[in-house]
Design an enzyme around this catalytic site. Structure first.
Site: not given
Ligand code: NAD
Length: 487
Positions: A178, A209-211, A215, A253, A287, A391
């Protein structure tokens, strides 16, 4: 929203076929602000079909020899490489990154991911020990785990997705991937090449699609025993909670708040251009990007002067212009978030030396509604400020002074993250000492983003759990068994 031009409409890829979805979400071109693509809004039903296809494909795929799988991966690498320019154009349009970055970093690395794991899968060995007094030998065997769930972010779309797909299928697993709902196009383009490469139906399935919907359906699916996730620490917490009832194997990660430490004996002719890249490459949306630069007091003023002068030369504009260095940020919301950090820093008394709110940004006519921002350098920020702790994930970097080695190690480590650090010094002894003590999964000295895919990649603390790389990915994507034979 009204759609004036013909839109690109993506479909899920399940069991070797493209299948439409009952609902779709809009995807924006970050450099114009226009909706240009519609992405399936998949949910449980689509994930169920994809997992079923992956389960059915597993017995045949997992019983192929590493050599057979390796040949297929190499073929897929060749096909992507053949279409490199089309992939690069698509990635740049979908993500906002410059065409130069997509052409020289994202797509070549996606190709390399397949070639690398096509090769490394041929070279693993397992362990064997002898226990003569007991008349036994012990050995380990490794087998693919099953259906791997792969969830990737929007910053390096095909690059990071293939960093998961390649080792997963090289090891004999089948996958349901995904990609981020904001950058789905290149994954969809890759699906078009799978059959030609010889990837059997059901081995690679992609649900878009969306998380929250697609997801989470993948994370919660009982027939998906392992999840490889790259994304934010917040999402990783949710994935950990949701997968806990199933005791899933997780590779996480996550984000970073990466320091660069510049000692007064650093070679600034190398350090400054590299630290500009490490701060602003891909709009600061990597990242591994540097966002805290600690400079030893003796060279602080000189460093700052030169760094700011060079940062001002970075050209922001239309990502498809090959002379542009900084493209568009991923979304309007993300741009606002990144800008808000600069405002907070100003409110706290920090000095913005260039970029946001200080310099004016002239954009081409077609890009006025795009999500652009100038590279921004902030000085005199307190270590406890949110700009030094959280972050930001945009083209913003903070520069602060330090006095001693001991002090800078402590300050560099005083964040919740621990992904990547860079150390600049010509003193080899110091470089070793500092690298050993930094709480960071990766430490680059006198360079940045030089990667050997053989070696472990990943973060400490809130930057992740697990490592990826030749041996590490092999271990993650296989189940080990210890067998004892007594004669
Ligand atoms: P994100 O966590 O919002 O999303 C990542 C992926 O997870 C997307 O595909 C998203 O749809 C999905 N997702 C979201 N909620 C989910 C849920 N509840 N269940 C399952 N899946 C869900 O991250 P992002 O904003 O796309 O990416 C930026 C972040 O990724 C940054 O924090 C960055 O540092 C991190 N990142 C880390 C690495 C690394 O290797 N350590 C590499 C690139 C990016």
């Amino acid at each position: 929203m009204a759609h004036s031009k013909a839109l690109l409409v993506l479909e899920n890829f399940i069991d070797g076929k493209f299948v439409p979805c009952s609902s779709y979400i809009d995807s924006y071109n970050p450099s114009t602000g226009d909706v240009y693509c519609r992405v399936p809004d998949s949910g449980k039903e689509e994930v169920e079909a994809a997992v079923k296809a992956a389960r059915n494909a597993f017995p045949i795929w997992s019983s192929k020899s590493p050599l057979e799988r390796s040949q297929i991966l190499n073929k897929l690498a060749d096909l992507i490489e053949h279409d490199l320019e089309a992939f690069a154009q698509a990635e740049s349009k979908d993500q906002g990154k410059t065409i130069m970055f997509a052409r020289t970093v994202d797509i070549p690395r996606a190709v390399h991911n397949f070639r690398f794991f096509a090769s490394s899968i041929l070279h693993h060995t397992t362990e064997c020990t002898e226990m003569a007094t007991m008349g036994c030998v012990h050995y380990t065997s490794r087998a693919p785990v099953g259906v791997a769930g792969l969830i990737s972010p929007w910053n390096l779309p095909l690059y990071l997705l293939t960093w998961k797909i390649a080792p997963a299928i090289a090891c004999g697993n089948t996958v349901v991937a995904k990609p981020s709902e904001m950058t789905s196009v290149t994954a969809w383009m890759m699906c078009k090449l799978l059959e030609k490469a010889g990837v059997p139906h059901g081995v690679v399935n992609v649900v878009f699609g969306t998380g929250a919907k697609a997801g989470e359906a993948l994370v919660c699916h009982p027939d998906v025993p392992l999840i490889s996730f790259t994304g934010s620490t917040l999402t990783a917490q949710r994935i950990t909670e949701k997968s806990a009832p199933h005791c899933k194997r997780l590779s996480l990660e996550l984000g970073g708040k990466n320091p660069a430490i510049v000692f007064d004996d650093a070679d600034l002719t190398q350090c400054i251009p590299t630290t500009l890249r490490s701060s602003f490459a891909n709009q600061g949306e990597i990242c591994l990007c540097t966002s805290r630069i600690f400079v030893q007091r003796g060279i602080y003023s000189e460093f700052l002067k030169r760094f700011v002068a060079e940062a001002k030369k970075w050209k922001v504009g239309n990502p498809s212009d090959p002379t542009v260095d900084v493209g568009a940020l991923i979304s309007k919301e993300h741009l606002e978030k990144v800008r808000s950090y600069v405002k907070k820093a100003q409110a706290e008394g920090a000095r913005v030396l260039c970029g946001e709110g200080v310099d004016s940004l002239a954009l081409p006519t077609g890009n006025q509604k795009g999500y652009f921002m100038l590279p921004t350098v902030i000085a005199e920020v307190k270590d406890e400020s949110c700009c030094m702790q959280e972050e930001i994930f945009g083209p913003v970097t903070c520069v602060v002074a330090f006095d001693t080695e001991e002090e800078v190690i402590e300050r560099a480590n005083s964040v919740k993250y621990g992904l990547a650090a860079t150390v600049w010094s010509s003193n080899v002894g110091r470089v070793h000492r500092v690298a050993q003590r930094l709480q960071s999964g990766l430490v680059w000295t006198n360079c940045w983003l030089v990667r050997d895919l053989n070696l472990p990649f990943g973060g400490m603390k809130a930057s992740g759990i697990g490592r990826e790389g030749a041996k590490d990915s092999y271990e993650f994507f296989t189940e080990v068994k210890t067998i004892t034979i007594k004669h």
